[in-house]
Design a protein around this motif. Sequence first.
Motif, PDB file in Angstrom:
ATOM      1  N   LYS A  13      -6.575   9.826   0.734  1.00 48.33           N
ATOM      2  CA  LYS A  13      -6.472   9.370  -0.652  1.00 48.33           C
ATOM      3  C   LYS A  13      -7.816   9.595  -1.356  1.00 48.33           C
ATOM      4  O   LYS A  13      -7.868   9.816  -2.554  1.00 48.33           O
ATOM      5  CB  LYS A  13      -6.095   7.886  -0.635  1.00 48.33           C
ATOM      6  CG  LYS A  13      -5.992   7.233  -1.967  1.00 48.33           C
ATOM      7  CD  LYS A  13      -4.541   7.136  -2.415  1.00 48.33           C
ATOM      8  CE  LYS A  13      -4.464   6.507  -3.787  1.00 48.33           C
ATOM      9  NZ  LYS A  13      -3.560   7.194  -4.685  1.00 48.33           N
ATOM     10  N   TRP A  69     -10.029   1.613  -2.273  1.00 43.90           N
ATOM     11  CA  TRP A  69      -8.728   1.192  -1.736  1.00 43.90           C
ATOM     12  C   TRP A  69      -8.841   0.882  -0.252  1.00 43.90           C
ATOM     13  O   TRP A  69      -8.259  -0.064   0.241  1.00 43.90           O
ATOM     14  CB  TRP A  69      -7.659   2.260  -1.981  1.00 43.90           C
ATOM     15  CG  TRP A  69      -7.073   2.193  -3.354  1.00 43.90           C
ATOM     16  CD1 TRP A  69      -7.074   3.182  -4.291  1.00 43.90           C
ATOM     17  CD2 TRP A  69      -6.401   1.079  -3.959  1.00 43.90           C
ATOM     18  NE1 TRP A  69      -6.449   2.754  -5.439  1.00 43.90           N
ATOM     19  CE2 TRP A  69      -6.030   1.463  -5.260  1.00 43.90           C
ATOM     20  CE3 TRP A  69      -6.085  -0.216  -3.517  1.00 43.90           C
ATOM     21  CZ2 TRP A  69      -5.346   0.610  -6.136  1.00 43.90           C
ATOM     22  CZ3 TRP A  69      -5.414  -1.061  -4.385  1.00 43.90           C
ATOM     23  CH2 TRP A  69      -5.054  -0.649  -5.678  1.00 43.90           C
ATOM     24  N   VAL A 122      -0.032   2.285  -3.682  1.00 48.37           N
ATOM     25  CA  VAL A 122      -1.310   2.986  -3.582  1.00 48.37           C
ATOM     26  C   VAL A 122      -1.110   4.384  -3.006  1.00 48.37           C
ATOM     27  O   VAL A 122      -1.504   5.385  -3.607  1.00 48.37           O
ATOM     28  CB  VAL A 122      -2.309   2.185  -2.717  1.00 48.37           C
ATOM     29  CG1 VAL A 122      -3.638   2.913  -2.627  1.00 48.37           C
ATOM     30  CG2 VAL A 122      -2.493   0.795  -3.301  1.00 48.37           C
ATOM     31  N   LEU A 123      -0.499   4.447  -1.844  1.00 50.05           N
ATOM     32  CA  LEU A 123      -0.377   5.746  -1.181  1.00 50.05           C
ATOM     33  C   LEU A 123       0.808   6.536  -1.725  1.00 50.05           C
ATOM     34  O   LEU A 123       0.792   7.747  -1.777  1.00 50.05           O
ATOM     35  CB  LEU A 123      -0.229   5.549   0.326  1.00 50.05           C
ATOM     36  CG  LEU A 123      -1.427   4.870   0.986  1.00 50.05           C
ATOM     37  CD1 LEU A 123      -1.097   4.488   2.418  1.00 50.05           C
ATOM     38  CD2 LEU A 123      -2.631   5.798   0.971  1.00 50.05           C
ATOM     39  N   ARG A 124       1.851   5.819  -2.157  1.00 52.19           N
ATOM     40  CA  ARG A 124       3.086   6.432  -2.653  1.00 52.19           C
ATOM     41  C   ARG A 124       3.537   7.560  -1.740  1.00 52.19           C
ATOM     42  O   ARG A 124       3.849   8.655  -2.159  1.00 52.19           O
ATOM     43  CB  ARG A 124       2.893   6.970  -4.081  1.00 52.19           C
ATOM     44  CG  ARG A 124       2.560   5.860  -5.068  1.00 52.19           C
ATOM     45  CD  ARG A 124       2.823   6.289  -6.500  1.00 52.19           C
ATOM     46  NE  ARG A 124       2.179   5.387  -7.423  1.00 52.19           N
ATOM     47  CZ  ARG A 124       0.926   5.565  -7.889  1.00 52.19           C
ATOM     48  NH1 ARG A 124       0.235   6.622  -7.539  1.00 52.19           N
ATOM     49  NH2 ARG A 124       0.403   4.692  -8.719  1.00 52.19           N
ATOM     50  N   GLU A 125       3.545   7.245  -0.455  1.00 50.18           N
ATOM     51  CA  GLU A 125       4.004   8.234   0.521  1.00 50.18           C
ATOM     52  C   GLU A 125       5.238   7.690   1.213  1.00 50.18           C
ATOM     53  O   GLU A 125       5.390   6.472   1.352  1.00 50.18           O
ATOM     54  CB  GLU A 125       2.929   8.466   1.593  1.00 50.18           C
ATOM     55  CG  GLU A 125       1.826   9.402   1.177  1.00 50.18           C
ATOM     56  CD  GLU A 125       0.767   9.499   2.262  1.00 50.18           C
ATOM     57  OE1 GLU A 125       1.049   9.137   3.408  1.00 50.18           O
ATOM     58  OE2 GLU A 125      -0.344   9.931   1.934  1.00 50.18           O
ATOM     59  N   PHE A 142       0.820  -1.211   0.000  1.00 51.28           N
ATOM     60  CA  PHE A 142       0.000   0.000   0.000  1.00 51.28           C
ATOM     61  C   PHE A 142       0.854   1.261   0.000  1.00 51.28           C
ATOM     62  O   PHE A 142       0.532   2.226  -0.679  1.00 51.28           O
ATOM     63  CB  PHE A 142      -0.973  -0.012   1.184  1.00 51.28           C
ATOM     64  CG  PHE A 142      -2.331  -0.496   0.792  1.00 51.28           C
ATOM     65  CD1 PHE A 142      -2.586  -1.854   0.703  1.00 51.28           C
ATOM     66  CD2 PHE A 142      -3.337   0.392   0.462  1.00 51.28           C
ATOM     67  CE1 PHE A 142      -3.827  -2.309   0.301  1.00 51.28           C
ATOM     68  CE2 PHE A 142      -4.587  -0.056   0.062  1.00 51.28           C
ATOM     69  CZ  PHE A 142      -4.829  -1.415  -0.013  1.00 51.28           C
ATOM     70  N   GLN A 143       1.936   1.235   0.773  1.00 55.29           N
ATOM     71  CA  GLN A 143       2.788   2.424   0.817  1.00 55.29           C
ATOM     72  C   GLN A 143       3.434   2.677  -0.546  1.00 55.29           C
ATOM     73  O   GLN A 143       3.490   3.810  -1.012  1.00 55.29           O
ATOM     74  CB  GLN A 143       3.883   2.267   1.878  1.00 55.29           C
ATOM     75  CG  GLN A 143       3.373   2.270   3.302  1.00 55.29           C
ATOM     76  CD  GLN A 143       2.804   3.617   3.732  1.00 55.29           C
ATOM     77  OE1 GLN A 143       2.965   4.626   3.052  1.00 55.29           O
ATOM     78  NE2 GLN A 143       2.106   3.637   4.849  1.00 55.29           N
ATOM     79  N   MET A 182      -2.345   4.500   8.665  1.00 55.88           N
ATOM     80  CA  MET A 182      -2.941   3.927   7.453  1.00 55.88           C
ATOM     81  C   MET A 182      -4.375   4.412   7.288  1.00 55.88           C
ATOM     82  O   MET A 182      -4.803   4.742   6.186  1.00 55.88           O
ATOM     83  CB  MET A 182      -2.963   2.392   7.535  1.00 55.88           C
ATOM     84  CG  MET A 182      -1.659   1.686   7.254  1.00 55.88           C
ATOM     85  SD  MET A 182      -0.863   2.134   5.729  1.00 55.88           S
ATOM     86  CE  MET A 182      -1.738   1.138   4.539  1.00 55.88           C
ATOM     87  N   PHE A 226      -8.143  -2.650   1.316  1.00 48.86           N
ATOM     88  CA  PHE A 226      -7.172  -2.812   2.402  1.00 48.86           C
ATOM     89  C   PHE A 226      -7.785  -3.617   3.545  1.00 48.86           C
ATOM     90  O   PHE A 226      -7.173  -4.553   4.061  1.00 48.86           O
ATOM     91  CB  PHE A 226      -6.721  -1.435   2.908  1.00 48.86           C
ATOM     92  CG  PHE A 226      -5.727  -1.505   4.029  1.00 48.86           C
ATOM     93  CD1 PHE A 226      -4.393  -1.787   3.782  1.00 48.86           C
ATOM     94  CD2 PHE A 226      -6.124  -1.297   5.347  1.00 48.86           C
ATOM     95  CE1 PHE A 226      -3.472  -1.863   4.812  1.00 48.86           C
ATOM     96  CE2 PHE A 226      -5.211  -1.376   6.384  1.00 48.86           C
ATOM     97  CZ  PHE A 226      -3.880  -1.655   6.113  1.00 48.86           C
ATOM     98  N   ILE A 234       7.042   6.675   4.434  1.00 47.18           N
ATOM     99  CA  ILE A 234       6.552   6.299   5.754  1.00 47.18           C
ATOM    100  C   ILE A 234       7.238   7.164   6.804  1.00 47.18           C
ATOM    101  O   ILE A 234       8.471   7.248   6.839  1.00 47.18           O
ATOM    102  CB  ILE A 234       6.824   4.811   6.044  1.00 47.18           C
ATOM    103  CG1 ILE A 234       6.234   3.949   4.934  1.00 47.18           C
ATOM    104  CG2 ILE A 234       6.281   4.404   7.399  1.00 47.18           C
ATOM    105  CD1 ILE A 234       6.525   2.477   5.062  1.00 47.18           C
ATOM    106  N   ALA A 263      -4.171   7.985   6.054  1.00 46.06           N
ATOM    107  CA  ALA A 263      -3.659   8.101   4.692  1.00 46.06           C
ATOM    108  C   ALA A 263      -4.686   7.613   3.673  1.00 46.06           C
ATOM    109  O   ALA A 263      -4.886   8.231   2.625  1.00 46.06           O
ATOM    110  CB  ALA A 263      -2.364   7.296   4.558  1.00 46.06           C
TER     111      ALA A 263
END
Lengths: 264, 240
Positions: B76, B81, A33-36, A29-30, B69, B85, A38, B72
């Motif tokens: 988003k 998503w 999807v989130l491309r952030e 996910f990091q 999470m 998740f 951490i 975030a």
Amino acid sequence: MAELLHTIFMTFVSTIRDIAPIAILLVFFQLFVLREKIAHLKRILIGFVYVVAGLALFLIGLDQALFPIGKIMATQLTDPAFITGAANSKVDSTATNQISQEILWWQYYWVYLFAFAIGFSTTIAEPSLIAVSMKANEASGGALSPWGLRIAVAFGVAISIALGAFRIITGTSLAYYMMVGYLLVIIQTVIAPKMIVPLAYDSGGVTTSTVTVPLVTALGLGLASTVPGRSALIDGFGLIALASLFPMITVMAYAQISRFKGTD
Amino acid sequence: MRQFLQTIKNALRDLAPIVLVVAFFQLVVLQQPFPEPGKILVGLLAVVVGLALFIQGLELSLFPLGESMAGALMRKGNLYWLLFFAFALGFGTTVAEPALIAVSNEAARITAMAGVIADTPEAQSGYANGLRLTVAVSVGISLVVGVVRILKGWPIHYIIISGYLVIVGLTQFAPKEIIGVAYDSGGVTTSTITVPLVTALGIGLSTVVKGRNPMIDGFGLIAFASLFPIAFVLLYGMVV
């Protein structure tokens, strides 16, 4: 020694396997999807190492120190010879030789006490309950004390295990106990403070985990295999099912008592 | 370091009751000495240090991760998503759970003995795998429903009480052999590592979503994850 090393290795492997799907999911996910980035990545990694090492050590220690003796204890306490011996020594010590006599349900009093005490004490040591009680304390802005919640849950488990032992000894149907339990949960849901209800439902699911299950299962199997007319396959289960039900009732009761005393 | 000493002290207090109970029954009731006291002491030391490490690790990793999470995924803006998740978290943590594998194999054995499925290794492993997937999918669905509930602010008791009614109803029709396994499957789905993460996720969501209260809306995910599998396993027993 080789056996111990093997146990240690296997416990670490299974703890890592427990955490692997979570780690993979979080990384996926990091990255995709989130491309952030951490935040505090180093701290989180150290935390993961603590969790894996801590849980593995915890399980290895239980396996070495508590589970073997607890399981033997469960078998010894449910042994008919111990029960008649314990019961007869109070009345007449010469009658101990008459093994053929029937054992009455109340003569299992040490079993009930053991069931209650072991249910209570293993729940106090249950790591996932500690985690939930910390979060509940935070979410309630400090109003709900972690110890209050844990003691309420532990009483619920203690009552269920003692009741479950009584059920196996008397051979009554699990369904009745579950129905009465469900009914009590529904009544409590209506009258308990609204704030506590979701947490109470959750506490049913967290009680039966690493510490409680092995000892309680040993007790259930011990009883089911020594009480005449019980089958380990059919009567051995049900202790866990009750143990996920009664904590809901005691946690809601705890909130009612706190409100009554005006401390919440 | 001082914080770690405090955690050790807490761990000692958490474990004191169980040590007292075992010692009382061993020495007073059964009147036997402890076998291998050295091994027991070393084991207890490992339990205390392990518990302290685990609790510290929770506060460093699983708690903040679960909450960040949630934040975030909400930022988003894409609901799917978040639901994906939730499903993947429930499915992924359950499908390989050793306790579940043990329970499904046991269930397959009992069912084969009762003559419901063929008594061959293939039929048994097929049945066990099907059961395992059923439970994993049902935990995934539980978390999806739980997350939707938090977003919408549905009161939890309607869902839980309807769940009970469904289970009581299904119990009447499900084959006897599966009932014990079904009731037990609710207990094996929530492991020590999953519980803190899922709890933090729920609390995190209820803090980010406007108008939600962490106490009323944040808890409940675990409750779903222990309830839904019972119904799904009963259904599995009726269909297969």
